[in-house]
Scaffold this active site. Sequence first.
Site, short mmCIF file in Angstrom:
data_model
loop_
_atom_site.label_atom_id
_atom_site.label_comp_id
_atom_site.label_asym_id
_atom_site.label_seq_id
_atom_site.Cartn_x
_atom_site.Cartn_y
_atom_site.Cartn_z
N HIS A 32 91.11 10.30 73.00
CA HIS A 32 91.32 8.95 73.51
C HIS A 32 90.03 8.20 73.77
CE1 HIS A 32 95.80 8.61 74.57
NE2 HIS A 32 95.65 9.53 73.64
N SER B 276 92.19 7.59 67.37
CA SER B 276 92.44 8.37 66.16
C SER B 276 91.61 7.86 64.99
CB SER B 276 93.91 8.29 65.77
OG SER B 276 94.71 8.90 66.73
N ASP C 218 106.82 9.75 65.47
CA ASP C 218 106.66 11.17 65.81
C ASP C 218 108.01 11.82 66.05
OD1 ASP C 218 103.48 11.14 67.68
OD2 ASP C 218 103.95 11.33 65.55
#
Lengths: 188, 434, 257
Positions: free
Chosen positions: B231, B235, B260
């Site tokens: 974080h 990403s 996800d």
Amino acid sequence: MADTAESERASYGGSEHAGETRRDFLVVSAGALGILGGLIALWPFVDQMNPAKDVLALASTEVDLGPVQVGQRLTAKWRGKPVFIAHRTAKEIQEAESVPVASLRDPETDASRVKKKDWLVVIGVCTHLGCIPLGQKADDPRGPYGGWFCPCHGSIYDTSARIRQGPAPLNLFVPPYEFTKPTLIKIG
Amino acid sequence: MAATHHGNQPAADTSPPASLPAGGHNRIIRWIDYRLPFVSFIEHETTAYPTPKNLNYWWNFGSLAGIMLIIMIISGIVLAMHYVPSGDHAFNSVEDIRRDVNFGWLLRNIHASGASMFFIVVYIHLFRGLYYGSYKYPRELLWMLGVVILLLMMATAFMGYVLPWGQMSYWGATVITNLFSAIPWIGQYIVTWLWGGFTVGDPTLNRFFALHYLLPFVIVAVVGLHLIALHRHGSNNPLGIEHRGPQDTVPFHPYYTVKDLFGLCIFLLIYSVFIFYATDFLMNPDNSIPANPMVTPPHIVPEWYFLPFYAILRSVPNKLFGVTLMFSSILVLFFLPWLDTSPVRSARFRPWYRVICWLLPLDLIALGWVGANPPAGVVVTIGQFATAYYFLHFLVLIPLIGKFERPKPLPMSIGEAVLQAGSHLVPSGSTERR
Amino acid sequence: MPRFGFAALCAALLLCGAAVGTAQAEESGTPPLPNEQWSFGGVFGTYNRAALQRGFQVYKEVCSACHPVKHLYFRNLTEIGYTADQIKGIAAQYQVVDGPNDQGNMFKRPGRPSDHIPGPFPNDEAARTANNGGLPPDLSLIVNAREGGPDYVYAILTGFTEPPKGFHLTPGTYYNEYFPGHQIKMPPPLSPNQVKFADGTPATVPQMAHDVAAFLTWASKPNLEAQHRIGFKVMLFLIIAAGVFYAAKRRIWSRVH
């Protein structure tokens, strides 16, 4: 992020309203499916702590009363606890029936504690603090009422295994049992 | 916040750093969050955390790995309620779980197949990192924490496999713990110390159970660090270029939460095949035989996820060299951020690396085949070539390719590349087709 | 990532799987196992209770002379169709060691449904003494413990033949086509009409071998049917959930694309 979504919503105008409802329905149903699936998946993890099949197999025990002569007592094991089985003599039955029930600490008639008068079946765990009372063996002390005597704190039971003296609050418990044959009982 | 004060707080500082907006959430949640900002933390990390909008499905595997960790911990804890870690009772207790415990067969299958699923997910997750250069600046530490997680997983899985106390449990433990005797001078003392005796036995089993229960929680802690590191810079993405603003990103929730969850459904479908149908596919028959210290099975084989490393171990006749090579094959991963000399992250723009990168999993499959077979004849030769290639790949090819390959020009931004793909226009100096 | 690379990987994995399988078979020097049809085979397979009961009869009357099934309880037999009373009767035929009694001695008593099915020998050493040093393995997990499972068990039981010319058979062993190394310490256990099946099925050697292999598969995998049944529901649910989540994903992402 919020302003992008806001401006998109503004530019779409009216048609977005129908789209939003459709999206909400999809998202809500997806969420509901997920939660439902999660709850169903949770059950095995909870149920595994319930008694397993080998424990349940010992949930009931059969005891053959044939070898127990009049006046003799047998100790069986049921669900990890001792069970006192007494083949009562006529004298013991008479003593049990003639006690004034109102005078008992835990008032119960003898008839309500037996299925057949000459057989007493009780759990051999003192209702005071859980010791195993003496009285099963021929040379054990039985106390003044001819029943059972708990050595830990002096509780005394009569020939119907009712508490007569000492600190125990209740009579010895009668487990669920039935006579499957005249001399065969199934406990539990 | 000021409205809920009862006048016993100083008026000065009433704005905590990450507090919930006054409008949303009920009073109880706001009360708790003001004192322990858990809810606002989660909200911030999922909705205010910018995630590149061009992530493809190879990015699902990180969350899948996290979910597998949780599944393994929960199924492991309930199994531990019934398992007995003593040589006399371990095997029988596993049979009791399979036969008598309510849904015991299901819990056992979840845990046993889950180990394989966990490794499949983590190997794919790792390969995604290799292909898209996720290990490069500024994510070197993120990558290295991942390698630590992999090592911890391997230790956990190795000890876990010993617990059923089958033939393969016992003899696999014997072979692998014996490796430590290769350490010069103190090797045999270390092995005796590990065993708690003169062979693998009851003390070994007991301590492996204690450690197998402990390590997953250590993994949880390292995963926490892994996520904090993630974080910090966010990403990576398939283009390997940093995002420059809100036009390049979307909030993680709801975009990637729903993606996800969809990926999770597909993953669970595959997992279910192993839990309910192909239960024996990944299980070695010899482990259904109780451990016998007097009888060695004809072929001692580890679980599939260890086969390539087993092959590397056996590729050289010298024991110490083999052990060193085996551990080095994982340790080399730590140095990858510095071994790779390319200024470009994503293999999409690296024409040579893009092809060579695929040789690594092919090599690992070959090594896996070598590990599964008895070390004789052509198996040995292939094993040696494949081991040599593995180290060549990391120590020679990756540094050289980075230096000499001519990368394709990078797009200006993620948003631009996404827009171009949408409109099918290909302006000059831009990227290839998405 | 290039689709080609991924496809190449999958192909390599499949090839490897096949290669591992054939390598193991070649190396043990035995012919491939006969491919029997099993009622419990495949995704929707179930156990045939009649076959399981016949198989139990074969185990009881033939195999139990040497082989224990220590993970089975008498009460498990309800799963193959016996009633509680029948099981009480079967259990009572066995003498089970219990104790110590009040005098400190172990004693024998008739079996109960909650007991394990007792094996023929008190321990491994006694088993070896009675069997020329060989240890008849416990059969409760034999189908899981052998490559080929029920096909292997069936093959061994029907695979006793005369050794080929020139084959040196160690004294005390018997020639078996499918046993790795071909020399098995177990004498051929089955002969025609050795057992009289209660349901009248002719007791040929293949029939007995088939039924006892089915029974032993049940002994190794007692929850197979529940596995398949629950698995089907789980996968159906997941397919529907995947569809719903995919639609939700497309809907949410339509704002970006």
